[in-house]
Design an enzyme around this catalytic site. Sequence first.
Site, PDB file in Angstrom:
ATOM      1  N   HIS A  77     -10.510  -5.105  11.212  1.00  0.00           N
ATOM      2  CA  HIS A  77     -11.269  -5.133   9.962  1.00  0.00           C
ATOM      3  C   HIS A  77     -12.674  -4.572  10.142  1.00  0.00           C
ATOM      4  CE1 HIS A  77      -8.114  -8.132   9.184  1.00  0.00           C
ATOM      5  NE2 HIS A  77      -8.321  -7.974   7.911  1.00  0.00           N
ATOM      6  N   GLU A  92       0.810  -1.221   0.000  1.00  0.00           N
ATOM      7  CA  GLU A  92       0.000   0.000   0.000  1.00  0.00           C
ATOM      8  C   GLU A  92       0.841   1.267   0.000  1.00  0.00           C
ATOM      9  OE1 GLU A  92      -0.514  -2.553   2.057  1.00  0.00           O
ATOM     10  OE2 GLU A  92      -2.603  -3.182   1.937  1.00  0.00           O
TER      11      GLU A  92
END
Lengths: 339, 80, 327
Positions: free
Chosen positions: A132, A63
């Site tokens: 998450h 990322e």
Amino acid sequence: MSSNRQLTVSRAMAEAIALEMRTDPSVFVMGEDIGTYGGIFGATAGLLDEFGEERVRDTPISETGFIGAGVGAAMAGMRPIVELMFVDFFGVCMDSIYNLAAKNTYFSGGNCKVPMVIMTATGGGYSDAGQHSQTLHATFAHLPGMKVVAPSNAYDAKGLMAAAIRDDSPVVFMFHKGLQGLAWMASPEEAATAVPEEAYTLPFGEARVVRAGKDVTLVTLSMMVHRAMDAARALEKDGIDAEVIDLRSLVPLDRETILQSVAKTGRLVVVDEDYRSYGLTAEVIASVVEKDPGLLKAPPQRLAVPDVPIPYSRPMEQFVLPNAETIAAATRITLGKAG
Amino acid sequence: MTDVTVPEDLWDANKTPEGIVANWFYSDGAEVPEGATLAELMVEKSSFDIAAPAAGTLRIVVPKDGTVRPGSVIARLESG
Amino acid sequence: MPSKAQLLWMYEAMEKARYYEDTMATVYMEGKQPKFDIGAGTVPGEMHLAAGQEPCAAGVCVHLRPEDTVTAPHRPHHVAIAKGVDLNRMTAEIFGKKSGLSGGRGGHMHLFDPAVNFACSGIIAEGTGPAVGAALAAKLKGSDAISVSYIGEGAANQGATHEALNLAGLWKLPVVFVIEDNAWGISVPKSKATAIADTSQRAAGYGMPGHHVADNDTLALFEVAGEAVARARRGEGPSLIEVETYRYYGHFQGDPELYRPKGEVEALKAKDPIERLRKAMLEGGEITAEEADAARDRARQEVDEAYAFARAADYPAPEEALTHVFA
């Protein structure tokens, strides 16, 4: 074209991106599993087939690299859309986001622009535990230089996505997993809406009054709009008329609509799926109080995650997330009607 | 009148007998063009889109979350 | 060559892990049919199963002691089992129960068992730094404990991995990095994610030996891991091992796997590593089929008991969510 078509949020996002890609060759998409898979949460479904691997690029799990590359590509004249699969993953790449994407326009004295979209999945409620399930709205909204949007339905998602792509500043597009209308995850019925087939944009910083009411103002966004509406319907049975405001964007924040509503109702409840302290709930309340503390007839209430990581186990997770019942209960407190 | 039918070979019914209608993209009574994506089916872990075989007025037979099998009629399209 | 006891230990750990995952695949679907809703059922949330990857766990952990640290990623069950994590409490954690390892706070991606120095977490490459840190702690304390950091082949492209490899190489720390190359980062094949085919070559850039283990071979990994662990324990520094392994299930339960070539999983199953190890054990002549069967049955019984324990356990009170934020 007819607008009787009911689209899910994920399909509305993918359609908005496709429409921009057809008319603007500088728009391209990259991220993890956004190609063949179509995005884990469906936001890029069908794009690879139409636009090919050059413009719809699956990336390695890197990322910092690919979001940094998004910044560079944007400064070099492209309009990249990068997907950060879960917002929780920002920890591995925030430097590219808040020190580069968000600051380069300012650092360059306005001589450079960074027209990129960072789209990212937020939210919990399905037992995915604390890495998450976060929304982290305030984390991004707190840092200057990024516009931050978080739609609650498909119509808004399509218009805000188109606006985000066309915007010359970096835009963080926060979509809630539980609103996407995925076949494998529960979603409120009202998240899927009629969506025009043609391209359109919605302006940032314009909240929507989802339900007009005179007794109390419920301010929220994203998934919590649906929970607040459930609460408002329950309150209606008790003769309480709640106004529900969907902020739609955190940056810019439509303080005017909030103030107008509170001037009318005198009572304020703010609901956010983010952590409680130092967040959206405080910002909204401060915005009202610093304008005119006399607007409020009762102390405001705020509902948010009580400053703990999101737990995995269902009873604990449901306990920390605001829901229709807790919103209704807080609303009754502001009205002095707590049972 | 045209039936909207789940294709017989859409999935292996011996392995997974039933799927569900995960999403309807038009409401009952809507006018839909030929080829429009009408519905999304979910079969175990896979999802499949169902397109309108003809234009017409949609009459939903199997609602959202209703179960379907290969060959099921999930809706009818009334013409004219 | 592994001793008879080591062979049986690895075989039992692998049978246990396989049966654990296959059982979980069934249990996970409870309450999710005919409509698959990821948040519903006995075990909700994302579920990443490691069937096929058992050699990576058993072939390395057979060389470890309880005081050695292991960090694992989001697909952790096989490694946790091989490291000796309490199976009852691990299963209860995955069921979200009060008697789980973390009282239901962590779930399947966040298993912590300090009794055997095992931890895992859900974000790619996150365990590499902590493995280096545990190795540093061992060195500072004068212990010969080592660390093993498990990552997937996708994590080898994450910045954290490279920083941790360099630290370990620079400070000659007792770490063994194990890359489980199951060929897929969710839907993205290794060939579309990694600039070189054999990631173990990257070890050279960080001043450590790199080893490549082909085709999920438990016995080959046993040898290589034995060397790497011994080297770490002798204070000679880290190693990097990449193991070609198999992912039988999808990335998560619910993954439609439309990206996966037809027949791939069947072809992998035809050379199943547990069957291969069993065959090699029996052909070696030291182990009888009865001994192997007894190990397998013992493993399965332990797993059945763990699931029964988890089912019978109570859920935590909702308010318990507010505890343990701070020490």
